[in-house]
Design an enzyme around this catalytic site. Structure first.
Site, PDB file in Angstrom:
ATOM      1  N   LEU A  90       0.867  -1.176   0.000  1.00  0.00           N
ATOM      2  CA  LEU A  90       0.000   0.000   0.000  1.00  0.00           C
ATOM      3  C   LEU A  90       0.899   1.220   0.000  1.00  0.00           C
ATOM      4  O   LEU A  90       1.998   1.197   0.569  1.00  0.00           O
ATOM      5  CB  LEU A  90      -0.899   0.020   1.244  1.00  0.00           C
ATOM      6  CG  LEU A  90      -2.015  -1.016   1.338  1.00  0.00           C
ATOM      7  CD1 LEU A  90      -2.724  -0.899   2.682  1.00  0.00           C
ATOM      8  CD2 LEU A  90      -3.025  -0.854   0.210  1.00  0.00           C
ATOM      9  N   ASP A  91       0.466   2.290  -0.624  1.00  0.00           N
ATOM     10  CA  ASP A  91       1.258   3.519  -0.641  1.00  0.00           C
ATOM     11  C   ASP A  91       1.441   4.048   0.777  1.00  0.00           C
ATOM     12  O   ASP A  91       0.633   3.772   1.671  1.00  0.00           O
ATOM     13  CB  ASP A  91       0.580   4.589  -1.498  1.00  0.00           C
ATOM     14  CG  ASP A  91       0.636   4.262  -2.990  1.00  0.00           C
ATOM     15  OD1 ASP A  91       1.500   3.445  -3.365  1.00  0.00           O
ATOM     16  OD2 ASP A  91      -0.173   4.812  -3.744  1.00  0.00           O
ATOM     17  N   LYS A  92       2.486   4.824   0.962  1.00  0.00           N
ATOM     18  CA  LYS A  92       2.806   5.388   2.272  1.00  0.00           C
ATOM     19  C   LYS A  92       1.624   6.153   2.862  1.00  0.00           C
ATOM     20  O   LYS A  92       1.303   6.018   4.046  1.00  0.00           O
ATOM     21  CB  LYS A  92       4.017   6.325   2.128  1.00  0.00           C
ATOM     22  CG  LYS A  92       4.430   7.032   3.402  1.00  0.00           C
ATOM     23  CD  LYS A  92       5.584   7.994   3.142  1.00  0.00           C
ATOM     24  CE  LYS A  92       5.884   8.829   4.373  1.00  0.00           C
ATOM     25  NZ  LYS A  92       6.935   9.835   4.103  1.00  0.00           N
ATOM     26  N   GLU A  93       0.937   6.943   2.022  1.00  0.00           N
ATOM     27  CA  GLU A  93      -0.166   7.778   2.521  1.00  0.00           C
ATOM     28  C   GLU A  93      -1.493   7.035   2.589  1.00  0.00           C
ATOM     29  O   GLU A  93      -2.501   7.619   2.976  1.00  0.00           O
ATOM     30  CB  GLU A  93      -0.333   9.021   1.628  1.00  0.00           C
ATOM     31  CG  GLU A  93       0.780  10.043   1.757  1.00  0.00           C
ATOM     32  CD  GLU A  93       2.028   9.646   0.973  1.00  0.00           C
ATOM     33  OE1 GLU A  93       1.927   8.751   0.108  1.00  0.00           O
ATOM     34  OE2 GLU A  93       3.105  10.229   1.248  1.00  0.00           O
ATOM     35  N   THR A  94      -1.506   5.765   2.207  1.00  0.00           N
ATOM     36  CA  THR A  94      -2.746   4.981   2.254  1.00  0.00           C
ATOM     37  C   THR A  94      -2.799   4.189   3.546  1.00  0.00           C
ATOM     38  O   THR A  94      -1.836   3.532   3.915  1.00  0.00           O
ATOM     39  CB  THR A  94      -2.829   4.014   1.060  1.00  0.00           C
ATOM     40  OG1 THR A  94      -2.754   4.762  -0.156  1.00  0.00           O
ATOM     41  CG2 THR A  94      -4.126   3.231   1.073  1.00  0.00           C
TER      42      THR A  94
END
Length: 206
Positions: A90-94
């Site tokens: 998952l992306d860092k900001e997700t």
């Protein structure tokens, strides 16, 4: 100065928490992930990934999920537990559900499910404004592009086939990027308040 707007305060708190997660000892981070365990059995462990925490390491990243998987495995089981394995990212900001496997064999099976798109992915996002129509499909190609910053890197960016002409507002077809990939997402508005909307997003092309 503390923002008066509650949403801005919440966003500031999330950013601060993200920075704190980069400062804590790996054992503390593993304990946080243990507390955020949603489900586990003999093959998998499912966690709620915190906002701002990267899955993989890199320049300027002190803590990431991949680095603390051996510690987390021991905390969940016993001191002789095998390290957990990443099945997807998952992306860092997700923030959201992330599946970890207890063995390489289980990890390979789950990766294959993701690769062959047998896993249904659903995201929630808060967006500015109210979509019209409230339900539909977004299809805008994406392309990998170099981003200039303190450390140059590549990221996926939009490469639309059409643009609005600033002079008269006409829709003009643009020259398609040769290496652009299809990106199709189904969306549906779940709720709206003030100037924002809560959307449910389902990527069709992965």
């Amino acid at each position: 100065q503390i923002p008066k707007d509650p949403t801005q305060r919440w966003l500031r708190e999330l950013t601060a928490m993200s920075q704190q997660l980069q400062q804590v000892h790996p054992n503390v981070l593993a304990k946080i992930l243990k507390q955020r365990t949603l489900y586990q059995n003999e093959e998998i462990v499912v966690i709620d990934k915190p906002y701002g925490l990267p899955v993989h390491g890199g320049p300027g990243i002190k803590n990431c999920i991949a680095d603390v998987l051996p510690i987390l495995a021991k905390m969940l089981e016993n001191m002789k537990a095998e390290p957990l394995h990443l099945c997807h990212r998952l992306d860092k900001e997700t923030t959201g559900v992330m599946v970890l496997a207890r063995s390489k064999e289980a990890a390979e099976k789950i990766r294959l499910l993701f690769k062959t798109r047998q896993v249904e992915k659903i995201y929630w996002a808060i967006v500015l404004g109210d979509p019209d129509p409230v339900e539909g499909v977004v299809e805008i190609p994406i392309v990998e592009k170099e981003v200039q910053s303190h450390q140059s890197h590549y990221k996926m960016t939009l490469a639309p086939n059409y643009r609005l002409c600033p002079e008269d507002g006409r829709v003009v077809r643009t020259r398609g990027k040769r290496h652009a990939e299809r990106a199709v997402t189904r969306y549906r508005r779940l709720a709206a308040a003030s100037a924002c909307s809560l959307l449910q997003l389902q990527p069709i092309t992965g």
